[in-house]
Design a protein around this motif. Structure first.
Motif, PDB file in Angstrom:
ATOM      1  N   ALA A 100     -11.661   7.698 -11.253  1.00  0.00           N
ATOM      2  CA  ALA A 100     -10.597   8.546 -10.493  1.00  0.00           C
ATOM      3  C   ALA A 100      -9.544   7.356 -10.587  1.00  0.00           C
ATOM      4  CB  ALA A 100     -10.904   8.623  -9.536  1.00  0.00           C
ATOM      5  N   GLY A 101      -8.852   6.551 -10.948  1.00  0.00           N
ATOM      6  CA  GLY A 101      -7.849   6.211 -11.053  1.00  0.00           C
ATOM      7  C   GLY A 101      -7.818   4.649 -12.112  1.00  0.00           C
ATOM      8  N   ILE A 102      -6.610   3.862 -12.101  1.00  0.00           N
ATOM      9  CA  ILE A 102      -6.082   2.232 -12.773  1.00  0.00           C
ATOM     10  C   ILE A 102      -5.684   1.920 -11.864  1.00  0.00           C
ATOM     11  CG2 ILE A 102      -4.984   1.421 -14.500  1.00  0.00           C
ATOM     12  CD1 ILE A 102      -5.319   4.312 -16.195  1.00  0.00           C
ATOM     13  N   SER A 103      -6.600   0.693 -11.074  1.00  0.00           N
ATOM     14  CA  SER A 103      -5.857  -0.214 -10.670  1.00  0.00           C
ATOM     15  C   SER A 103      -4.541  -1.668 -11.352  1.00  0.00           C
ATOM     16  CB  SER A 103      -7.185  -1.269  -9.833  1.00  0.00           C
ATOM     17  OG  SER A 103      -6.240  -2.230  -9.015  1.00  0.00           O
ATOM     18  N   LEU A 104      -3.618  -2.156 -10.829  1.00  0.00           N
ATOM     19  CA  LEU A 104      -3.292  -3.013 -11.290  1.00  0.00           C
ATOM     20  C   LEU A 104      -3.461  -4.201 -10.684  1.00  0.00           C
ATOM     21  CD1 LEU A 104      -0.838  -2.373 -13.264  1.00  0.00           C
ATOM     22  CD2 LEU A 104      -1.030  -0.361 -12.705  1.00  0.00           C
ATOM     23  N   ASN A 105      -3.893  -4.030  -9.131  1.00  0.00           N
ATOM     24  CA  ASN A 105      -4.214  -5.557  -8.807  1.00  0.00           C
ATOM     25  C   ASN A 105      -5.408  -5.511  -8.470  1.00  0.00           C
ATOM     26  OD1 ASN A 105      -5.312  -6.398  -6.106  1.00  0.00           O
ATOM     27  ND2 ASN A 105      -3.556  -7.612  -6.653  1.00  0.00           N
ATOM     28  N   THR A 106      -6.310  -7.161  -8.568  1.00  0.00           N
ATOM     29  CA  THR A 106      -7.458  -7.890  -8.539  1.00  0.00           C
ATOM     30  C   THR A 106      -7.909  -8.277  -7.297  1.00  0.00           C
ATOM     31  OG1 THR A 106      -7.646  -7.198 -11.357  1.00  0.00           O
ATOM     32  CG2 THR A 106      -9.168  -9.073 -10.323  1.00  0.00           C
ATOM     33  N   LYS A 107      -8.476  -8.617  -6.359  1.00  0.00           N
ATOM     34  CA  LYS A 107      -8.718  -8.918  -5.930  1.00  0.00           C
ATOM     35  C   LYS A 107      -9.901  -9.885  -5.725  1.00  0.00           C
ATOM     36  CE  LYS A 107      -8.496  -7.491  -1.700  1.00  0.00           C
ATOM     37  NZ  LYS A 107      -8.588  -6.001  -0.895  1.00  0.00           N
ATOM     38  N   ARG A 108      -9.966 -11.907  -5.651  1.00  0.00           N
ATOM     39  CA  ARG A 108     -10.740 -12.669  -5.563  1.00  0.00           C
ATOM     40  C   ARG A 108     -12.080 -12.777  -4.602  1.00  0.00           C
ATOM     41  NH1 ARG A 108     -10.793 -12.323 -10.861  1.00  0.00           N
ATOM     42  NH2 ARG A 108      -8.621 -13.396 -11.848  1.00  0.00           N
ATOM     43  N   GLU A 109     -11.548 -11.759  -3.976  1.00  0.00           N
ATOM     44  CA  GLU A 109     -12.932 -11.292  -2.972  1.00  0.00           C
ATOM     45  C   GLU A 109     -13.355 -10.065  -2.206  1.00  0.00           C
ATOM     46  OE1 GLU A 109      -9.142 -10.406  -1.228  1.00  0.00           O
ATOM     47  OE2 GLU A 109      -9.389 -12.813  -1.740  1.00  0.00           O
ATOM     48  N   LEU A 110     -15.029 -10.318  -1.766  1.00  0.00           N
ATOM     49  CA  LEU A 110     -15.364  -8.655  -1.738  1.00  0.00           C
ATOM     50  C   LEU A 110     -14.373  -8.182  -0.474  1.00  0.00           C
ATOM     51  CD1 LEU A 110     -19.000 -10.328  -1.668  1.00  0.00           C
ATOM     52  CD2 LEU A 110     -18.105  -8.899  -3.266  1.00  0.00           C
ATOM     53  N   LEU A 111     -15.144  -6.471  -0.626  1.00  0.00           N
ATOM     54  CA  LEU A 111     -14.468  -6.290   0.273  1.00  0.00           C
ATOM     55  C   LEU A 111     -14.317  -6.900   1.691  1.00  0.00           C
ATOM     56  CD1 LEU A 111     -12.455  -3.280   1.222  1.00  0.00           C
ATOM     57  CD2 LEU A 111     -14.466  -2.425   1.245  1.00  0.00           C
ATOM     58  N   GLU A 112     -13.135  -6.907   2.434  1.00  0.00           N
ATOM     59  CA  GLU A 112     -13.133  -7.639   3.777  1.00  0.00           C
ATOM     60  C   GLU A 112     -14.081  -8.626   3.735  1.00  0.00           C
ATOM     61  OE1 GLU A 112     -10.400  -5.806   4.395  1.00  0.00           O
ATOM     62  OE2 GLU A 112     -10.351  -4.342   3.263  1.00  0.00           O
ATOM     63  N   SER A 113     -14.013  -9.557   3.548  1.00  0.00           N
ATOM     64  CA  SER A 113     -15.190 -10.097   3.698  1.00  0.00           C
ATOM     65  C   SER A 113     -14.849 -11.365   3.245  1.00  0.00           C
ATOM     66  CB  SER A 113     -16.048  -9.677   2.050  1.00  0.00           C
ATOM     67  OG  SER A 113     -17.343 -10.971   1.992  1.00  0.00           O
ATOM     68  N   PRO A 114     -14.950 -12.339   3.631  1.00  0.00           N
ATOM     69  CA  PRO A 114     -14.670 -14.065   3.255  1.00  0.00           C
ATOM     70  C   PRO A 114     -15.107 -14.660   1.718  1.00  0.00           C
ATOM     71  CG  PRO A 114     -16.040 -14.425   4.962  1.00  0.00           C
ATOM     72  CD  PRO A 114     -15.587 -12.775   4.520  1.00  0.00           C
TER      73      PRO A 114
END
Length: 393
Positions: free
Chosen positions: A136-150
């Motif tokens: 459904a899409g291609i992300s350019l960003n990679t986060k190092r944490e879970l969604l809305e999680s510490p």
């Protein structure tokens, strides 16, 4: 929508096969200047790349001035200045509709900054997965944490440069016309979010100006995925804007500064995670059917979403079936390698048994797993300083 003021491009309107860059702005001239300069400094294996700068109406002429004087060195430039205020959601939707003109677009909000290799990654990824119906899409960003999680997120590596997750990135994303039309049809049929889709509560609580809450719900309901790189190709400066009241460095990602030919698996063979960052496909290692399994290792899913079997690190009031260690990273390796222990439990939710635990008990284990040994004194000091700062403000 108000009428557009368009600065026409030189050359052909749409370059076949190229991803058009769409920079989205509103009232932040310094942010606009920064993202545009980062685009110019990047390295490109392609020529004649279309750049569209779309500015929502704010009455701030400085933003328009920055866009007008910017000299795009890698193709032609088109400037769209909306004469009426649209709001972020409608603005992004209008930018997605540009896939009908350009075939594929990359949406970059003005508080982002790109890696030098961002465009080459996007083109290679689109060529590989652009026609796959489950992408459904291609992300350019990679986060190092879970969604809305510490807690940190440790995606499993198998030798490739990308993995798949049921999460719609909003910090740099690519859509082609197929991807966008599939979403647009769903979006037009859902003026309000469906209430029976298992997404994090934080997604449902996004403001009404958020387009991402609709796209993320769509991805989950339709069982689709975004492509993610292990190395982030954008980072976010967290400038004050529509959704944030002050600047913050908390949204910065580890930006990739290399250049490479990206290794990409077939979709069916790739590492996959759901919108909660939970691994997909562990049923075969547990001896249960995937359609009967809820993976909730971090304990963030609602109990009403549980299926027959539940895999979690939290104590739950059901019959225990199997147990595993909670040592290896990422966590699913403990199951895949059958590491004995008591940190992770497979439950049969059809049989009530015992009692659960408090959120406080599980949080301590997660902090230790995610961050290693915690210096309690420093953690307390930091917490008090943050509290004092908020009280002062």
């Amino acid at each position: 929508m108000g009428e557009e003021k368009i600065e026409e491009e030189s050359g052909e309107r749409a370059m076949k096969g190229k991803i058009a860059l769409v920079v989205v702005g509103y009232n932040r001239p310094a942010s606009m200047k920064r993202i545009l300069e980062s685009l110019n400094r990047a390295q490109y294996d392609y020529e004649e790349i279309p750049l569209v700068i779309s500015i929502d109406h704010s009455g701030n002429e400085e933003v328009i001035n920055e866009a007008e004087k910017f000299q795009w060195e890698h193709g032609y430039k088109r400037l769209i200045c909306h004469e009426e205020r649209m709001g972020l959601r409608k603005h992004i939707i209008s930018c997605g509709d540009l896939t009908h003109e350009y075939g594929a677009v990359m949406i970059l909000e003005d508080d982002l900054y790109v890696s030098p290799d961002y465009y080459n990654y996007a083109m290679q990824t689109l060529e590989k997965y652009g026609d796959h119906p489950e992408i459904a899409g291609i992300s350019l960003n990679t986060k190092r944490e879970l969604l809305e999680s510490p807690y940190p997120f440790f995606p499993r590596h198998t030798g490739y440069d990308v993995y798949f997750q049921q999460f719609a990135s909003s910090w740099g994303q690519v859509w082609n016309r197929r991807m966008w039309d599939d979403f647009r049809k769903w979006y037009d049929e859902h003026p309000t979010l469906p209430g029976n889709v298992n997404v994090p509560l934080t997604v449902l609580n996004y403001p009404d100006t958020s387009w991402a809450k609709f796209y993320q719900t769509y991805v989950v309901e339709q069982d689709k995925y975004y492509v993610f790189s292990y190395d982030s190709l954008t980072t976010n400066f967290g400038d004050a804007g529509e959704h944030f009241s002050h600047n913050s460095s908390a949204f910065q990602s580890l930006l990739f500064y290399g250049k490479k030919q990206y290794r990409m698996p077939e979709f069916e063979d790739g590492v996959k995670y759901d919108i909660f960052g939970e691994p997909v496909g562990l049923g075969e290692f547990l001896g249960v059917k995937d359609e009967e399994l809820t993976c909730d290792l971090w304990g963030r899913k609602q109990p009403e979403s549980y299926r027959r079997y539940l895999l979690t690190c939290c104590k739950r009031p059901f019959q225990e079936v199997k147990q595993y260690s909670m040592c290896m990273k990422p966590m699913e390796l403990n199951i895949m390698e059958a590491v004995p222990g008591t940190g992770i439990t497979l439950y049969d939710t059809s049989v009530k048994c015992g009692k659960g635990e408090t959120e406080k008990d599980s949080r301590i284990r997660f902090l230790e797993y995610g961050y290693g040994i915690i210096n309690g004194r420093d953690l307390l000091k930091w917490g008090l300083e943050r509290l004092a700062h908020k009280v002062k403000k």
